[in-house]
Design a protein around this motif. Sequence first.
Motif, PDB file in Angstrom:
ATOM      1  N   THR A   1     -20.937 -57.708  47.053  1.00  0.00           N
ATOM      2  CA  THR A   1     -21.895 -56.917  47.834  1.00  0.00           C
ATOM      3  C   THR A   1     -22.301 -55.638  47.094  1.00  0.00           C
ATOM      4  O   THR A   1     -22.944 -54.762  47.659  1.00  0.00           O
ATOM      5  CB  THR A   1     -21.300 -56.548  49.209  1.00  0.00           C
ATOM      6  OG1 THR A   1     -20.092 -55.820  48.998  1.00  0.00           O
ATOM      7  CG2 THR A   1     -21.027 -57.788  50.033  1.00  0.00           C
ATOM      8  N   THR A   2     -21.947 -55.559  45.824  1.00  0.00           N
ATOM      9  CA  THR A   2     -22.283 -54.392  45.009  1.00  0.00           C
ATOM     10  C   THR A   2     -23.773 -54.372  44.702  1.00  0.00           C
ATOM     11  O   THR A   2     -24.365 -55.405  44.381  1.00  0.00           O
ATOM     12  CB  THR A   2     -21.492 -54.441  43.682  1.00  0.00           C
ATOM     13  OG1 THR A   2     -20.105 -54.510  43.981  1.00  0.00           O
ATOM     14  CG2 THR A   2     -21.784 -53.237  42.822  1.00  0.00           C
ATOM     15  N   ARG A   3     -24.377 -53.196  44.778  1.00  0.00           N
ATOM     16  CA  ARG A   3     -25.784 -53.046  44.401  1.00  0.00           C
ATOM     17  C   ARG A   3     -25.881 -53.083  42.875  1.00  0.00           C
ATOM     18  O   ARG A   3     -25.105 -52.448  42.188  1.00  0.00           O
ATOM     19  CB  ARG A   3     -26.351 -51.729  44.911  1.00  0.00           C
ATOM     20  CG  ARG A   3     -26.489 -51.739  46.402  1.00  0.00           C
ATOM     21  CD  ARG A   3     -27.560 -50.775  46.884  1.00  0.00           C
ATOM     22  NE  ARG A   3     -27.653 -50.895  48.324  1.00  0.00           N
ATOM     23  CZ  ARG A   3     -28.317 -51.852  48.958  1.00  0.00           C
ATOM     24  NH1 ARG A   3     -28.974 -52.742  48.280  1.00  0.00           N
ATOM     25  NH2 ARG A   3     -28.341 -51.913  50.264  1.00  0.00           N
ATOM     26  N   THR A   4     -26.841 -53.817  42.393  1.00  0.00           N
ATOM     27  CA  THR A   4     -27.046 -53.932  40.954  1.00  0.00           C
ATOM     28  C   THR A   4     -28.009 -52.858  40.488  1.00  0.00           C
ATOM     29  O   THR A   4     -28.507 -52.071  41.291  1.00  0.00           O
ATOM     30  CB  THR A   4     -27.614 -55.321  40.605  1.00  0.00           C
ATOM     31  OG1 THR A   4     -28.901 -55.440  41.213  1.00  0.00           O
ATOM     32  CG2 THR A   4     -26.702 -56.427  41.117  1.00  0.00           C
ATOM     33  N   ILE A   5     -28.307 -52.844  39.220  1.00  0.00           N
ATOM     34  CA  ILE A   5     -29.215 -51.844  38.661  1.00  0.00           C
ATOM     35  C   ILE A   5     -30.610 -51.952  39.286  1.00  0.00           C
ATOM     36  O   ILE A   5     -31.354 -50.982  39.337  1.00  0.00           O
ATOM     37  CB  ILE A   5     -29.280 -51.942  37.117  1.00  0.00           C
ATOM     38  CG1 ILE A   5     -29.937 -50.700  36.556  1.00  0.00           C
ATOM     39  CG2 ILE A   5     -29.959 -53.221  36.689  1.00  0.00           C
ATOM     40  CD1 ILE A   5     -29.701 -50.497  35.095  1.00  0.00           C
ATOM     41  N   SER A   6     -30.953 -53.097  39.823  1.00  0.00           N
ATOM     42  CA  SER A   6     -32.245 -53.274  40.486  1.00  0.00           C
ATOM     43  C   SER A   6     -32.293 -52.580  41.839  1.00  0.00           C
ATOM     44  O   SER A   6     -33.365 -52.418  42.410  1.00  0.00           O
ATOM     45  CB  SER A   6     -32.531 -54.763  40.689  1.00  0.00           C
ATOM     46  OG  SER A   6     -31.688 -55.297  41.697  1.00  0.00           O
ATOM     47  N   GLY A   7     -31.134 -52.197  42.336  1.00  0.00           N
ATOM     48  CA  GLY A   7     -31.061 -51.587  43.660  1.00  0.00           C
ATOM     49  C   GLY A   7     -30.777 -52.595  44.759  1.00  0.00           C
ATOM     50  O   GLY A   7     -30.638 -52.239  45.924  1.00  0.00           O
ATOM     51  N   LEU A   8     -30.712 -53.877  44.390  1.00  0.00           N
ATOM     52  CA  LEU A   8     -30.465 -54.935  45.359  1.00  0.00           C
ATOM     53  C   LEU A   8     -29.061 -55.505  45.206  1.00  0.00           C
ATOM     54  O   LEU A   8     -28.512 -55.513  44.103  1.00  0.00           O
ATOM     55  CB  LEU A   8     -31.458 -56.084  45.158  1.00  0.00           C
ATOM     56  CG  LEU A   8     -32.941 -55.783  45.273  1.00  0.00           C
ATOM     57  CD1 LEU A   8     -33.753 -57.007  44.904  1.00  0.00           C
ATOM     58  CD2 LEU A   8     -33.277 -55.306  46.665  1.00  0.00           C
ATOM     59  N   THR A   9     -28.528 -56.032  46.291  1.00  0.00           N
ATOM     60  CA  THR A   9     -27.331 -56.861  46.190  1.00  0.00           C
ATOM     61  C   THR A   9     -27.813 -58.277  45.883  1.00  0.00           C
ATOM     62  O   THR A   9     -29.012 -58.583  46.013  1.00  0.00           O
ATOM     63  CB  THR A   9     -26.534 -56.871  47.511  1.00  0.00           C
ATOM     64  OG1 THR A   9     -27.328 -57.514  48.518  1.00  0.00           O
ATOM     65  CG2 THR A   9     -26.146 -55.469  47.941  1.00  0.00           C
ATOM     66  N   ALA A  10     -26.899 -59.150  45.518  1.00  0.00           N
ATOM     67  CA  ALA A  10     -27.278 -60.536  45.238  1.00  0.00           C
ATOM     68  C   ALA A  10     -27.896 -61.185  46.475  1.00  0.00           C
ATOM     69  O   ALA A  10     -28.896 -61.893  46.386  1.00  0.00           O
ATOM     70  CB  ALA A  10     -26.064 -61.328  44.762  1.00  0.00           C
ATOM     71  N   GLN A  11     -27.307 -60.928  47.636  1.00  0.00           N
ATOM     72  CA  GLN A  11     -27.828 -61.519  48.867  1.00  0.00           C
ATOM     73  C   GLN A  11     -29.217 -60.981  49.205  1.00  0.00           C
ATOM     74  O   GLN A  11     -30.086 -61.719  49.656  1.00  0.00           O
ATOM     75  CB  GLN A  11     -26.874 -61.284  50.039  1.00  0.00           C
ATOM     76  CG  GLN A  11     -27.254 -62.079  51.272  1.00  0.00           C
ATOM     77  CD  GLN A  11     -27.372 -63.572  51.002  1.00  0.00           C
ATOM     78  OE1 GLN A  11     -26.483 -64.191  50.434  1.00  0.00           O
ATOM     79  NE2 GLN A  11     -28.497 -64.162  51.386  1.00  0.00           N
ATOM     80  N   GLU A  12     -29.455 -59.703  48.948  1.00  0.00           N
ATOM     81  CA  GLU A  12     -30.793 -59.135  49.179  1.00  0.00           C
ATOM     82  C   GLU A  12     -31.822 -59.771  48.247  1.00  0.00           C
ATOM     83  O   GLU A  12     -32.967 -60.021  48.647  1.00  0.00           O
ATOM     84  CB  GLU A  12     -30.768 -57.621  49.002  1.00  0.00           C
ATOM     85  CG  GLU A  12     -30.058 -56.898  50.121  1.00  0.00           C
ATOM     86  CD  GLU A  12     -29.806 -55.428  49.830  1.00  0.00           C
ATOM     87  OE1 GLU A  12     -29.585 -54.682  50.802  1.00  0.00           O
ATOM     88  OE2 GLU A  12     -29.819 -55.020  48.647  1.00  0.00           O
ATOM     89  N   PHE A  13     -31.409 -60.038  47.006  1.00  0.00           N
ATOM     90  CA  PHE A  13     -32.308 -60.714  46.064  1.00  0.00           C
ATOM     91  C   PHE A  13     -32.696 -62.083  46.603  1.00  0.00           C
ATOM     92  O   PHE A  13     -33.878 -62.444  46.617  1.00  0.00           O
ATOM     93  CB  PHE A  13     -31.652 -60.854  44.687  1.00  0.00           C
ATOM     94  CG  PHE A  13     -32.334 -61.867  43.814  1.00  0.00           C
ATOM     95  CD1 PHE A  13     -33.559 -61.605  43.237  1.00  0.00           C
ATOM     96  CD2 PHE A  13     -31.752 -63.102  43.592  1.00  0.00           C
ATOM     97  CE1 PHE A  13     -34.204 -62.552  42.443  1.00  0.00           C
ATOM     98  CE2 PHE A  13     -32.384 -64.057  42.806  1.00  0.00           C
ATOM     99  CZ  PHE A  13     -33.607 -63.783  42.226  1.00  0.00           C
ATOM    100  N   ILE A  14     -31.713 -62.857  47.064  1.00  0.00           N
ATOM    101  CA  ILE A  14     -31.987 -64.203  47.572  1.00  0.00           C
ATOM    102  C   ILE A  14     -32.865 -64.144  48.824  1.00  0.00           C
ATOM    103  O   ILE A  14     -33.785 -64.943  48.985  1.00  0.00           O
ATOM    104  CB  ILE A  14     -30.673 -64.967  47.839  1.00  0.00           C
ATOM    105  CG1 ILE A  14     -30.044 -65.365  46.510  1.00  0.00           C
ATOM    106  CG2 ILE A  14     -30.893 -66.204  48.709  1.00  0.00           C
ATOM    107  CD1 ILE A  14     -30.900 -66.305  45.650  1.00  0.00           C
ATOM    108  N   THR A  15     -32.596 -63.198  49.692  1.00  0.00           N
ATOM    109  CA  THR A  15     -33.415 -63.045  50.893  1.00  0.00           C
ATOM    110  C   THR A  15     -34.859 -62.751  50.517  1.00  0.00           C
ATOM    111  O   THR A  15     -35.801 -63.354  51.054  1.00  0.00           O
ATOM    112  CB  THR A  15     -32.849 -61.932  51.793  1.00  0.00           C
ATOM    113  OG1 THR A  15     -31.518 -62.290  52.179  1.00  0.00           O
ATOM    114  CG2 THR A  15     -33.705 -61.724  53.040  1.00  0.00           C
ATOM    115  N   TYR A  16     -35.060 -61.827  49.582  1.00  0.00           N
ATOM    116  CA  TYR A  16     -36.407 -61.489  49.108  1.00  0.00           C
ATOM    117  C   TYR A  16     -37.066 -62.707  48.458  1.00  0.00           C
ATOM    118  O   TYR A  16     -38.241 -63.005  48.721  1.00  0.00           O
ATOM    119  CB  TYR A  16     -36.334 -60.318  48.124  1.00  0.00           C
ATOM    120  CG  TYR A  16     -37.667 -59.961  47.532  1.00  0.00           C
ATOM    121  CD1 TYR A  16     -38.606 -59.229  48.258  1.00  0.00           C
ATOM    122  CD2 TYR A  16     -38.006 -60.363  46.241  1.00  0.00           C
ATOM    123  CE1 TYR A  16     -39.840 -58.912  47.719  1.00  0.00           C
ATOM    124  CE2 TYR A  16     -39.237 -60.054  45.698  1.00  0.00           C
ATOM    125  CZ  TYR A  16     -40.149 -59.331  46.443  1.00  0.00           C
ATOM    126  OH  TYR A  16     -41.378 -59.026  45.904  1.00  0.00           O
TER     127      TYR A  16
END
Length: 95
Positions: A20-35
């Motif tokens: 659930t760590t935020r990456t350099i993009s500002g997103l978590t992995a789950q947020e990326f998949i949701t987007y």
Amino acid sequence: MSRAVEGHFTTEIQMLTDSTTRTISGLTAQEFITYLNTTLKQKFPTRAIESIGGYVESPLAYDATWALALALNRSLVQTNLEKWTYGNTEMQNIM
């Protein structure tokens, strides 16, 4: 293809972390998949998301794009891209 992967080995592929760590993009992995899923549903409303070419590998492509952007950004700070050549070892070391 066999020439491109010569010498490569892998023990396991994990397409997407469960962190659930935020990456350099500002997103978590789950947020990326949701987007990604939201965007794909808008662009391909009648198709199953998982059937869209490249869907499974999309986290790897996203990471690769970020890695390239970060390397290029670092090179701008430390050298001039106009001096870039395939044989430029200084550029290899920077990236």
